[in-house]
Write a protein that holds these residues in place. Structure first.
Motif, PDB file in Angstrom:
ATOM      1  N   LEU A 250       0.826  -1.210   0.000  1.00  0.00           N
ATOM      2  CA  LEU A 250       0.000   0.000   0.000  1.00  0.00           C
ATOM      3  C   LEU A 250       0.859   1.258   0.000  1.00  0.00           C
ATOM      4  O   LEU A 250       0.519   2.256  -0.657  1.00  0.00           O
ATOM      5  CB  LEU A 250      -0.934   0.001   1.210  1.00  0.00           C
ATOM      6  CG  LEU A 250      -2.110  -0.983   1.162  1.00  0.00           C
ATOM      7  CD1 LEU A 250      -2.811  -1.039   2.511  1.00  0.00           C
ATOM      8  CD2 LEU A 250      -3.110  -0.591   0.078  1.00  0.00           C
ATOM      9  N   GLN A 251       1.963   1.219   0.736  1.00  0.00           N
ATOM     10  CA  GLN A 251       2.858   2.380   0.779  1.00  0.00           C
ATOM     11  C   GLN A 251       3.405   2.685  -0.623  1.00  0.00           C
ATOM     12  O   GLN A 251       3.506   3.850  -1.015  1.00  0.00           O
ATOM     13  CB  GLN A 251       4.011   2.118   1.741  1.00  0.00           C
ATOM     14  CG  GLN A 251       3.611   2.074   3.211  1.00  0.00           C
ATOM     15  CD  GLN A 251       3.198   3.433   3.736  1.00  0.00           C
ATOM     16  OE1 GLN A 251       2.031   3.852   3.614  1.00  0.00           O
ATOM     17  NE2 GLN A 251       4.136   4.150   4.315  1.00  0.00           N
ATOM     18  N   ARG A 252       3.758   1.666  -1.358  1.00  0.00           N
ATOM     19  CA  ARG A 252       4.273   1.880  -2.714  1.00  0.00           C
ATOM     20  C   ARG A 252       3.179   2.461  -3.615  1.00  0.00           C
ATOM     21  O   ARG A 252       3.433   3.366  -4.422  1.00  0.00           O
ATOM     22  CB  ARG A 252       4.800   0.573  -3.300  1.00  0.00           C
ATOM     23  CG  ARG A 252       6.024   0.012  -2.610  1.00  0.00           C
ATOM     24  CD  ARG A 252       6.704  -1.040  -3.459  1.00  0.00           C
ATOM     25  NE  ARG A 252       7.235  -0.470  -4.687  1.00  0.00           N
ATOM     26  CZ  ARG A 252       8.393   0.174  -4.801  1.00  0.00           C
ATOM     27  NH1 ARG A 252       9.167   0.339  -3.727  1.00  0.00           N
ATOM     28  NH2 ARG A 252       8.799   0.662  -5.956  1.00  0.00           N
ATOM     29  N   VAL A 268      -9.746   3.752 -13.307  1.00  0.00           N
ATOM     30  CA  VAL A 268     -11.055   3.429 -13.874  1.00  0.00           C
ATOM     31  C   VAL A 268     -12.082   3.151 -12.779  1.00  0.00           C
ATOM     32  O   VAL A 268     -13.291   3.277 -13.008  1.00  0.00           O
ATOM     33  CB  VAL A 268     -10.998   2.227 -14.842  1.00  0.00           C
ATOM     34  CG1 VAL A 268     -10.121   2.534 -16.033  1.00  0.00           C
ATOM     35  CG2 VAL A 268     -10.568   0.947 -14.149  1.00  0.00           C
ATOM     36  N   ALA A 269     -11.598   2.804 -11.575  1.00  0.00           N
ATOM     37  CA  ALA A 269     -12.508   2.579 -10.450  1.00  0.00           C
ATOM     38  C   ALA A 269     -12.814   3.869  -9.694  1.00  0.00           C
ATOM     39  O   ALA A 269     -13.594   3.860  -8.729  1.00  0.00           O
ATOM     40  CB  ALA A 269     -11.905   1.560  -9.479  1.00  0.00           C
ATOM     41  N   GLY A 270     -12.199   4.979 -10.118  1.00  0.00           N
ATOM     42  CA  GLY A 270     -12.457   6.262  -9.474  1.00  0.00           C
ATOM     43  C   GLY A 270     -11.793   6.415  -8.119  1.00  0.00           C
ATOM     44  O   GLY A 270     -12.259   7.181  -7.277  1.00  0.00           O
ATOM     45  N   ARG A 271     -10.673   5.714  -7.902  1.00  0.00           N
ATOM     46  CA  ARG A 271      -9.962   5.794  -6.627  1.00  0.00           C
ATOM     47  C   ARG A 271      -8.679   6.609  -6.785  1.00  0.00           C
ATOM     48  O   ARG A 271      -7.979   6.496  -7.789  1.00  0.00           O
ATOM     49  CB  ARG A 271      -9.597   4.398  -6.105  1.00  0.00           C
ATOM     50  CG  ARG A 271     -10.776   3.475  -5.835  1.00  0.00           C
ATOM     51  CD  ARG A 271     -11.661   3.989  -4.706  1.00  0.00           C
ATOM     52  NE  ARG A 271     -12.470   2.948  -4.119  1.00  0.00           N
ATOM     53  CZ  ARG A 271     -13.629   2.515  -4.583  1.00  0.00           C
ATOM     54  NH1 ARG A 271     -14.125   3.048  -5.692  1.00  0.00           N
ATOM     55  NH2 ARG A 271     -14.300   1.564  -3.958  1.00  0.00           N
ATOM     56  N   ASP A 272      -8.377   7.406  -5.773  1.00  0.00           N
ATOM     57  CA  ASP A 272      -7.141   8.181  -5.715  1.00  0.00           C
ATOM     58  C   ASP A 272      -6.051   7.281  -5.136  1.00  0.00           C
ATOM     59  O   ASP A 272      -6.135   6.875  -3.975  1.00  0.00           O
ATOM     60  CB  ASP A 272      -7.359   9.417  -4.845  1.00  0.00           C
ATOM     61  CG  ASP A 272      -6.085  10.241  -4.652  1.00  0.00           C
ATOM     62  OD1 ASP A 272      -5.037   9.877  -5.211  1.00  0.00           O
ATOM     63  OD2 ASP A 272      -6.150  11.248  -3.915  1.00  0.00           O
ATOM     64  N   HIS A 273      -5.035   6.970  -5.938  1.00  0.00           N
ATOM     65  CA  HIS A 273      -4.013   6.037  -5.459  1.00  0.00           C
ATOM     66  C   HIS A 273      -3.290   6.552  -4.216  1.00  0.00           C
ATOM     67  O   HIS A 273      -2.774   5.778  -3.422  1.00  0.00           O
ATOM     68  CB  HIS A 273      -3.002   5.724  -6.575  1.00  0.00           C
ATOM     69  CG  HIS A 273      -2.056   6.850  -6.881  1.00  0.00           C
ATOM     70  ND1 HIS A 273      -2.260   7.726  -7.924  1.00  0.00           N
ATOM     71  CD2 HIS A 273      -0.897   7.244  -6.286  1.00  0.00           C
ATOM     72  CE1 HIS A 273      -1.274   8.605  -7.955  1.00  0.00           C
ATOM     73  NE2 HIS A 273      -0.434   8.337  -6.977  1.00  0.00           N
ATOM     74  N   GLY A 274      -3.266   7.862  -4.042  1.00  0.00           N
ATOM     75  CA  GLY A 274      -2.562   8.435  -2.895  1.00  0.00           C
ATOM     76  C   GLY A 274      -3.249   8.214  -1.563  1.00  0.00           C
ATOM     77  O   GLY A 274      -2.637   8.414  -0.514  1.00  0.00           O
TER      78      GLY A 274
END
Length: 574
Positions: A250-252, A268-274
Motif C-alpha cells: 500500500l505504501q508503494r 477506472v474505479a475512481g480511486r485516488d491512489h494516494g
C-alpha cells in the motif's frame, strides 16, 4: 428475506497489554480486541518478515530454478484464473525476468476449457520447448498434471498455498506452507505471497553463485504492490506477516510507485491512489481483475499487470472495467432468479435447507462463485451454486459460514455417495466441485443431510462482531483518520465496526441500490452523514424514526471538502 443478525461486542482482556497502553484509548481497545499483546505484532517493516528458509522445499526449488536461469532455459509459469492467480503469475514472470531468466512465459487455463489447475489436458496443449514449469497458486492437487508434465521431459516446481490432499504430486520441488511437514509459522500466505518468498530466496541463491557480479541485483520490494493486491483479494488471514506485506505494498501504491496496471485499474474505479486502503484493493481493483477470469481469459488481467507502458495499461484496464460491468449485469440477473427460487422454498412447510444448492441451466459458470457468496450473505448458511459446464457436466461453487468446513463436508458426501461427485477441492470457506451426470437432485439432498450432521441450529444465526458503541465525542474525523492509518485491516484482523441507535432525519436512494442517510445522536447534539451500499430496498427507505446502525468511521472527500461519514454495514429499523 435477509436474515436478521445478532450483534455481539468483541470481548476485551481484563487488563490492557503494556504494549498498547501508550496508544490512543480507542485504538488500544480495538487492537486488544484483536488479540494484540506485543509490539512485534504491530510491526510493518520488511525486516520483521518471516525468513524464506523456513518454508519446506525452498532450497530444492531455488537451486533448481537457479540452474535453469544460468542455463538460459525456457521457463513457463502456470497460474490460476482468479486475482491471486493473476498476481502470482505476473509476479513470477516479472521477478524471474528481473533475476536474469532469459525466456519466461506464462499460461493460465481457461476455466471453461480446462478447469482449475495444472491438468493433463492443459499440459498437452503447452508448447514442446519448455524446460521448467513452475505452478503458482495451484499445483498441490495436480497429481496427474505434474505426471503429464514430467512425461514430456520437463522439470516441475509447485508453488501453492492450498491444503494438500492425501497424495502429493511428484514434482521436483514443492513450496507450500500448508504441505505436510512445513514448519513455516504463517499458514496464511496466499499464492502471490508464496511466489514472493520463492523470488527472495532465489535471489539469495543466485547471489551466492556470483550471478550478480556482472548484472544488477533487483530490488524485489518494488513488486510488493502486486503482493498486496493478491493477498487482499484472496481474503486470507491478515496475520502479522501478511499485514507487513500488505502495508508495504500500500505504501508503494500511495507513493505512485506501483505497476502501471494497478494505477490504471484504480483510475477506472475512481480511486485516488494516494489515499487508498486495503479495502480499495479488495472492492475496486480485485473485482475488475477477476472479471477477466470469470467471463473470458485471465490473460488480459495478467498483461495489464505485466506492461510497463501506461497507455497500454489504461487500454487493458478499460477492457477489464467493461468486463466487470458485464459481470455485474449477469450476476444481477442470476441473483434475481436465485431469490425467486428462495421465495418458493420459504413457502414450503420445511423452510430452507441447512445446506442450500441452487442450479439453473442458463447461469454463467464464471459467476456462480459470486452468486453463492451473495446468497450466503442473505440466508447465512452454506450455499452451492451450480451451472452447466462446457461438456454437459454440472459445475458448482460453494461458500460456507462459520461452523462448517465446506471441503470436509464435500469429502464426507463423497465417501458416503461416491457415485455423485466427479471431483472437488477447496478449503474451509470455499470450494469447487463437478457433479456426475444426473446427480444434482440426489446431491442436494445428501449435502443438506451432511450439513445437518456438522452444524448446530445456532450456527444458522448470522452474527456481526462489533467494537461496541462510540461515545459522542469519539464520532470524529480525527478518529476516522486514525483508524484509516492504523491498518491494514482485513480477514481475521477486521476493520473496526461500531454499533448504536440513531435518529433517522433523512433517507433517500442514490444510484441503483444505495441508501443515503442523515442521522442524529439520541442526545440531539450531533448530526452525521451516512451511506449504506446495496441496501435492502424492500425495507428501506422506512417510515421508522430510529434505527440501530452497525457502521465504520470513514473519511469522505468530495469536491475538496473532507468530512466524517459513517459507512453502514447493517441497518435495523427501531
Amino acid at each position: 428475506m435477509a436474515t436478521q443478525k445478532l450483534i455481539r461486542t468483541r470481548p476485551l482482556p481484563t487488563e490492557l497489554p503494556a504494549a498498547l497502553q501508550s496508544l490512543p484509548p480507542l485504538l488500544a481497545r480495538i487492537y486488544a480486541a484483536r488479540g494484540i499483546q506485543h509490539d512485534s505484532q504491530l510491526a510493518r517493516n520488511v525486516e520483521y518478515l518471516l525468513a524464506a528458509e523456513q518454508l519446506k522445499g525452498m532450497a530444492e526449488a531455488t537451486q533448481l530454478i537457479a540452474d535453469h536461469i544460468q542455463r538460459g532455459s525456457t521457463i513457463c509459469v502456470v497460474g490460476d484464473f482468479d486475482c491471486d492467480g493473476a498476481t502470482s503469475t505476473a509476479l513470477g514472470v516479472l521477478g524471474l525476468r528481473d533475476l536474469g531468466a532469459a525466456q519466461v512465459g506464462f499460461q493460465v487455463p481457461n476455466r471453461f476449457e480446462y478447469g482449475y489447475g495444472l491438468s493433463p489436458e492443459l499440459v498437452a496443449d503447452l508448447p514442446a520447448d519448455i524446460d521448467l514449469l513452475i505452478t503458482v497458486d495451484n499445483g498441490i492437487a495436480s497429481i496427474a498434471g505434474v505426471e503429464a508434465a514430467k512425461a514430456r521431459g520437463w522439470q516441475v516446481v509447485v508453488t501453492d498455498h492450498h491444503l494438500a490432499g492425501d497424495e502429493l504430486p511428484q514434482a521436483h520441488a514443492i513450496v507450500n506452507p500448508n504441505q505436510p511437514g512445513c514448519s513455516f509459522p504463517s499458514k496464511a500466505l496466499c499464492g502471490v505471497g508464496v511466489m514472493f518468498y520463492v523470488l527472495v530466496a532465489l535471489r539469495r541463491e543466485l547471489e551466492q553463485r556470483g550471478w550478480f557480479s556482472e548484472r544488477t541485483k533487483p530490488n524485489l520490494a518494488c513488486y510488493l504492490d502486486i503482493v498486496a493486491l493478491g493477498t487482499v483479494a484472496d481474503v486470507v488471514s491478515l496475520d502479522t506477516n501478511n499485514r507487513i506485506l500488505v502495508h508495504q505494498g500500500l505504501q508503494r501504491i500511495r507513493a505512485g510507485k506501483a505497476r502501471p496496471g494497478i494505477l490504471a485499474l484504480l483510475r477506472v474505479a475512481g480511486r485516488d491512489h494516494g489515499r487508498i486502503t486495503a479495502a480499495d484493493l479488495g472492492f475496486a481493483v480485485a473485482p475488475r481483475l477477476n472479471a477477466a477470469g470469470r467471463l473470458d481469459d485471465m490473460s488480459v488481467g495478467i498483461e495489464c499487470l505485466l506492461t510497463d507502458a501506461a497507455p497500454l495499461a489504461d487500454f487493458y484496464a478499460s477492457q477489464l472495467n467493461e468486463m466487470n460491468l458485464a459481470r455485474r449485469e449477469i450476476e444481477q440477473d442470476m441473483q434475481h432468479q436465485a431469490l425467486h427460487h428462495l421465495d418458493r422454498l420459504e413457502l414450503d412447510k420445511d423452510g430452507l435447507p441447512w445446506g442450500l444448492c441452487l442450479y439453473h441451466p442458463d447461469w454463467h459458470q464464471g459467476v456462480i462463485g459470486i452468486l453463492a457468496s451473495r446468497i450466503k450473505e442473505r440466508v447465512h448458511r452454506p450455499v452451492i451454486a451450480f451451472a452447466q459446464g462446457e461438456q454437459g457436466e454440472i459445475k458448482g461453487s460453494a461458500r460456507s459460514v462459520a461452523g462448517l468446513h465446506i471441503r470436509d463436508a464435500l469429502a464426507a458426501v463423497d465417501v458416503r455417495y461416491p457415485e455423485l461427485i466427479a471431483k472437488f477441492g477447496g478449503h474451509a470457506m470455499a470450494a469447487g466441485l463437478t457433479l456426475r451426470d444426473g446427480a444434482f437432485d440426489d446431491f442436494k439432498l445428501a449435502f443438506d443431510q451432511q450439513v445437518r450432521t456438522m452444524m448446530r441450529e445456532d450456527d444458522l444465526q448470522a452474527v456481526i462482531e462489533v467494537d461496541g458503541e462510540l461515545h459522542e465525542q469519539e464520532l470524529s474525523l480525527d478518529n476516522a483518520w486514525l483508524l484509516r492509518k492504523s491498518g491494514p485491516w482485513g480477514q481475521h484482523f477486521p476493520e473496526p465496526l461500531f454499533a448504536g441507535e440513531f435518529e433517522l432525519l433523512q433517507q433517500r436512494v442514490v444510484g441503483e441500490r444505495h441508501l443515503k442517510l442523515q442521522l442524529r445522536t439520541l442526545s440531539g447534539r450531533t448530526q452525521l452523514d451516512a451511506i449504506h451500499f446495496n441496501a435492502d430496498l424492500s425495507v428501506w427507505p422506512s417510515a421508522c424514526k430510529r434505527a440501530y446502525v452497525v457502521y465504520k468511521l470513514d473519511v469522505n472527500e468530495f469536491r475538496g471538502e473532507v468530512s466524517l461519514q459513517l459507512m453502514v454495514d447493517y441497518l435495523e429499523p427501531r
